[in-house]
Design a protein around this motif. Sequence first.
Motif, short mmCIF file in Angstrom:
data_model
loop_
_atom_site.label_atom_id
_atom_site.label_comp_id
_atom_site.label_asym_id
_atom_site.label_seq_id
_atom_site.Cartn_x
_atom_site.Cartn_y
_atom_site.Cartn_z
N THR A 272 6.85 8.91 4.16
CA THR A 272 5.45 9.32 4.17
C THR A 272 4.76 8.54 3.05
N PRO A 273 3.42 8.51 3.04
CA PRO A 273 2.78 7.56 2.10
C PRO A 273 2.66 8.01 0.65
N GLN A 274 3.04 9.23 0.31
CA GLN A 274 2.77 9.64 -1.08
C GLN A 274 3.82 9.10 -2.06
N PRO A 275 3.43 8.94 -3.33
CA PRO A 275 4.32 8.27 -4.30
C PRO A 275 5.72 8.85 -4.40
N VAL A 276 5.87 10.20 -4.36
CA VAL A 276 7.24 10.74 -4.53
C VAL A 276 8.15 10.31 -3.39
N ALA A 277 7.59 10.26 -2.18
CA ALA A 277 8.41 9.85 -1.04
C ALA A 277 8.71 8.36 -1.12
N LEU A 278 7.74 7.59 -1.59
CA LEU A 278 7.93 6.13 -1.64
C LEU A 278 9.04 5.76 -2.62
N ALA A 279 9.10 6.48 -3.73
CA ALA A 279 10.16 6.18 -4.71
C ALA A 279 11.51 6.35 -4.04
N ASP A 280 11.65 7.39 -3.21
CA ASP A 280 12.92 7.60 -2.52
C ASP A 280 13.15 6.54 -1.45
N ALA A 281 12.07 6.13 -0.79
CA ALA A 281 12.19 5.09 0.23
C ALA A 281 12.70 3.79 -0.39
N VAL A 282 12.19 3.49 -1.58
CA VAL A 282 12.62 2.28 -2.28
C VAL A 282 14.12 2.34 -2.57
N ARG A 318 -2.99 6.68 1.10
CA ARG A 318 -3.24 5.65 2.10
C ARG A 318 -2.31 4.44 1.95
N ASP A 319 -1.72 4.04 3.07
CA ASP A 319 -0.97 2.78 3.15
C ASP A 319 0.24 2.68 2.23
N GLY A 320 0.78 3.81 1.82
CA GLY A 320 1.95 3.76 0.93
C GLY A 320 3.13 3.03 1.56
N GLY A 321 3.40 3.34 2.83
CA GLY A 321 4.53 2.69 3.53
C GLY A 321 4.28 1.21 3.72
N LYS A 322 3.02 0.90 4.02
CA LYS A 322 2.64 -0.51 4.22
C LYS A 322 2.87 -1.30 2.93
N ASP A 323 2.47 -0.69 1.80
CA ASP A 323 2.64 -1.37 0.52
C ASP A 323 4.11 -1.62 0.20
N VAL A 324 4.94 -0.59 0.48
CA VAL A 324 6.38 -0.75 0.21
C VAL A 324 6.95 -1.86 1.08
N GLU A 331 8.99 -5.65 7.53
CA GLU A 331 7.88 -5.38 8.44
C GLU A 331 7.43 -3.91 8.36
N LEU A 332 6.13 -3.70 8.45
CA LEU A 332 5.63 -2.34 8.66
C LEU A 332 5.69 -2.14 10.17
N LEU A 333 6.63 -1.33 10.62
CA LEU A 333 6.86 -1.20 12.07
C LEU A 333 5.79 -0.34 12.73
N GLY A 334 5.20 0.58 11.97
CA GLY A 334 4.17 1.42 12.56
C GLY A 334 3.66 2.43 11.56
N GLN A 335 2.45 2.93 11.82
CA GLN A 335 1.87 4.02 11.03
C GLN A 335 1.58 5.16 12.00
N ILE A 336 2.34 6.22 11.86
CA ILE A 336 2.25 7.35 12.81
C ILE A 336 1.38 8.43 12.19
#
Length: 377
Positions: A272-282, A318-324, A331-336
Amino acid sequence: MGDDDLTAMLQPAASRVRDPLTGRSVWLANMIRNPRPKGDDLIYDLHFEAEHSVDDRQRIAQAVEGNLRELGFSGKVYAMPAGAPPRMPGGRAPSGPAGAPPKGDPVKGMSGPGMGPHGGPIQKAPIEGVKHIIAVASGKGGVGKSTVSTNLAVSLVQQGFAVGLLDADIYGPSVPTMMGSSQRPMVDPATKQILPVESHGVKCLSMGHLVDPEEAMIWRGPMVMSAVRQFLQQASWKGLDYLIIDLPPGTGDAQLTLIQAVDLSGAVIVTTPQPVALADAVRGITMFRKLEVPLLGVVENMAYYELPDGTKDYVFGRDGGKDVAQRFETELLGQIPLQTSLRQGGDAGVPVALNEGPVADAFADIAKAVHAKVAGA
Ligand code: ADP
């Protein structure tokens, strides 16, 4: 068969297996401990010293299980590794899972035996008759990993592929609900293979059918892997173009063991695009990179909520996944979007990708991008 009969079988089974360290049987060496029957299945602790090699460990567990089979035991057998982890060649035994990650280890638990990108003791096993295995992963739970797995599977079917879906998320198996495939799988009496439950054209198996998630919460990697291995190697997956594996969330020991043991064509990261989720995605991306599994791209889920006037509310940023995706050159495969129909479809066992509309189109695009990357189409 009563509980006592079950555990009594362990003694003759283990008495016939030699411990290479002491030269005694693994029974007399007191390596078999705490047998606990569970229904028709048997769980026991297999106690090792640091000097037991990874090969010794596998050989002993397999030999005990083989002897149990010869004695007529037909349930599942779980040998829970206990005692000391194996000593690294020429070095000390690594610290246990509670130890701090060694310096330079970007992901906790990623160093130690078997964690090297090349030639660790864990063997990658291809799955007979399956062309491509894709992992769907997330750094944390609740971000929509299973929603993406199920809709990706259905979209690939709609594009003419033969698809299987293995729900390896032992901590929260939701594929049976989301696919409407909650019947217990049957076993083919002739081949003894587990027959996946077919739903919406996808062959589904879920760890939820094999293990109790509450019990699984405390499982370590090898235990998760031995359960997953049953579904990978003993199920009838033949003829599949794609097998999607819905991984347990996170980057711990269980995920690492699983990823190392399966010959993955690539991985899709859901966030999801929020910072806490992005840190885990990284952390997830780093894990796949380090294990040399091709990263197919990032799916940003719950990217926005569309208001009745057509404007977008970026509920989680906004666009957190895209930025990562950009940062890691994938690739950003999609924004759902966040959408009630997605949740309803999941609860009803009818993934939205089966319907028409922008969300179904977005999943179709994700499926096309995955296929293009994996099969070079
Ligand atoms: P995970 O596998 O990451 O734990 P799930 O796919 O199980 O997450 O999703 C958690 C819950 O959120 C489920 O009830 C699911 O239906 C819902 N959900 C997931 N993505 C969306 C979305 N884009 N819009 C609305 N609900 C969603």
